[in-house]
Design an enzyme around this catalytic site. Structure first.
Site, PDB file in Angstrom:
ATOM      1  CD  GLU A 178      92.562  78.124  67.480  1.00 55.11           C
ATOM      2  OE1 GLU A 178      92.634  77.183  68.294  1.00 55.11           O
ATOM      3  OE2 GLU A 178      92.494  79.314  67.822  1.00 55.11           O
TER       4      GLU A 178
ATOM      5  N   GLY B 226      99.548  71.014  60.881  1.00 61.63           N
ATOM      6  CA  GLY B 226      99.782  72.391  61.307  1.00 61.63           C
ATOM      7  C   GLY B 226     101.247  72.730  61.424  1.00 61.63           C
TER       8      GLY B 226
ATOM      9  N   GLY C 161      93.432  72.216  61.978  1.00 59.98           N
ATOM     10  CA  GLY C 161      93.613  70.826  61.574  1.00 59.98           C
ATOM     11  C   GLY C 161      94.459  70.080  62.581  1.00 59.98           C
ATOM     12  CB  SER C 162      96.208  66.838  62.362  1.00 61.06           C
ATOM     13  OG  SER C 162      97.113  67.015  61.281  1.00 61.06           O
TER      14      SER C 162
ATOM     15  CB  CYS D  42      89.566  71.027  68.373  1.00 59.60           C
ATOM     16  SG  CYS D  42      88.627  72.559  68.340  1.00 59.60           S
TER      17      CYS D  42
END
Length: 509
Positions: A267, A250, A245-246, A301
């Site tokens: 990630e 995170g 996620g962001s 991403c």
């Protein structure tokens, strides 16, 4: 007309989906006592189906069963666990095109990418099957006579996986395939806006467990929001949490997991650059930039967000890039020939428009695109922006098809621009000169986790470890030795003699 009434959506029933679906797979059975939510298609923002999310009580019931099932699963020999994952791969193969269509319908990526995402999980299953016979420890020479040292790898128990909307099932595959063969049960919280994919994937895995008379709780899944993610983050029964996620979200997950001395695999955001040197194959680089910047509507991403061009080829390259952007077909992701589908939500479209305004306020010049497209869906134009690398907006990840273009004079300057952002996921350089390639790959080159040459920033293969540095989180998933994160290492020393020599030659009495 509802989605299930449309002939082209009959595949939903083939995946076991209905107009109203329970969203918690707990103790091998479907339920859910949380709020009812709707899944909508980003192509037209019309409702596909309804899902009853999991409640915190559902989570607790499911986790108790998952924790207990871990005792059974970790006792299975690793190659036998690999056989179960092989069967999961075969079950996915049988539903490849249906699942791929669901990814396109619910997430919004074009059909070839939707099918490719499911294929990636199948590839991960194949990879994990082989890995199940290669979870090797090592023998270490001991300095003491009649002693042996070795490393032994054992399962962690339960692995928590929290995934994002942009790869609603592939990231699960990266984690779950490895976690399962390593002897762990999996608890999965899918993205709140892609609950049908979470349910369809779980049904496939559950069918394999049932066929083999294994506890369904080995794979426990929940549709839900932040309260389920929070429960996973603080749960001491989950030694490892993988979060995608962001960076902002995170960081919060990491703090919660670290506070209980758990492990986190992150990630997070990317802000990826492609550098094009003066000797590059321009045609190859233009095609690569198009896929890297426009693919998945800029919602990977690994999407290329910064294009760093040598000043001598700057205008030539831009002219060619604008021409191929003009040919990009925007439309229904399920239709053949579409290259750019919608953004995932109306909020994503609004963020795109706000981002364009911010870009203009910071001196950015729109060379192509920059507008939303009037329609029922969340469509925007692919956008090229000329801007200085020092602009504040360039340091952030705008999750959409926006490409910042800037020029450089020397390789040193290009590398400095590449490394100047907080994120460190993916990067690529286009050149034919070996000295530049090896400078780029070395300690004074790219500071990213993925460092490519003459290929796009996106579209990573599963055989390598996937992940990035800095604000991207430092996690590594999929191939290489990523499996070690899903196991606990024990260093074992065995004395098979009758004396007690001590290390470092210590004489104690």
């Amino acid at each position: 007309m509802g989605a299930f009434a449309k002939e082209e959506h009959q595949f939903l029933a083939e995946l076991g989906l209905a107009q109203r679906n329970p969203g918690a797979f707990v103790c091998g059975a479907w339920g859910g006592s949380g709020p009812a939510v709707t899944s909508t298609s980003p192509t037209n923002n019309q409702v596909i189906a309804e899902v009853v999310e999991a409640s915190v009580q559902d989570y607790e019931e499911g986790m108790r069963a998952c924790f207990d099932a871990a005792k059974t699963w970790m006792a299975f020999p690793a190659p036998k666990r690999g056989e179960i994952v092989r069967q999961i791969g075969d079950a996915l193969r049988a539903k490849l095109h249906h699942l791929g269509r669901l990814v396109s319908l619910e997430m919004g990526k074009i059909l070839p990418e939707g099918i490719g995402e499911v294929q990636e999980i199948i590839d991960m299953c194949d990879y994990a099957v082989g890995l199940s016979r290669q979870l090797n420890g090592s023998i270490i020479p001991s300095e003491r006579p009649n002693h042996m040292m070795m490393e032994v790898w054992n399962p962690l128990g339960v692995v928590g996986v929290i995934t994002a909307f942009n790869f609603p099932c592939a990231v699960l595959g990266w984690n779950a395939c490895i976690a399962l063969v390593c002897g762990n049960c999996v608890v999965w919280k899918g993205a709140p806006t892609t609950p049908l994919i979470t349910i369809a994937m779980t049904k496939i895995v559950a069918s394999v467990l049932e066929k083999n008379n294994l506890p369904g709780a080995i794979f426990t899944s929940f549709c839900g929001g932040t309260e389920i993610g929070q429960a996973i983050a603080v749960d001491t029964r989950i030694p490892l949490v993988s979060f995608t996620g962001s960076t902002r979200a995170g960081l919060m997950v990491q703090q919660q997991v670290n506070a209980r001395f758990g492990k986190c695999l992150l990630e997070l955001s990317g802000n990826n650059a492609i550098i094009v040197m003066d000797d590059a194959d321009i045609q190859l680089a233009v095609r690569s930039v198009l896929f890297a910047a426009v693919g998945t509507a800029g919602q990977r991403c690994t999407t290329c967000r910064r294009l760093i061009l040598h000043e001598s080829i700057y205008q030539t390259f831009l002219d060619q890039l604008v021409e191929v952007y003009k040919q990009v077909r925007i439309g229904d992701p399920l239709e053949k020939g579409t290259l750019l589908g919608p953004l995932h939500t109306p909020a994503s479209k609004e963020n795109f428009l706000k981002g364009v305004q911010t870009i203009k306020s910071q001196g950015g010049k729109i060379l192509f695109g920059g507008s939303a497209i009037e329609s029922e869906g969340n469509f925007v134009q692919p956008t090229i922006v000329e801007i200085t690398p020092s602009a504040a907006v360039v340091k952030e990840e705008l999750f959409g098809p926006v490409l910042y273009v800037m020029k450089f004079q020397s390789l040193k300057e290009a590398i400095e621009i590449n490394n100047s952002v907080p994120q460190g996921l993916s990067s690529s350089i286009f050149t034919k000169r070996p000295e530049i390639i090896f400078k780029w790959l070395g300690p004074h080159g790219s500071d990213c986790g993925i460092v490519n040459v003459n290929i796009p920033t996106n579209g990573a293969e599963i055989g390598g470890a996937f992940g990035g540095e800095k604000a991207t989180g430092g996690g590594r998933e999929a191939g290489s030795d990523s499996w070690k994160q899903y196991m606990r290492r024990a260093t074992c020393t065995i004395n098979y003699g009758s004396e007690l020599p001590l290390a470092q030659g210590i004489n104690f009495g």
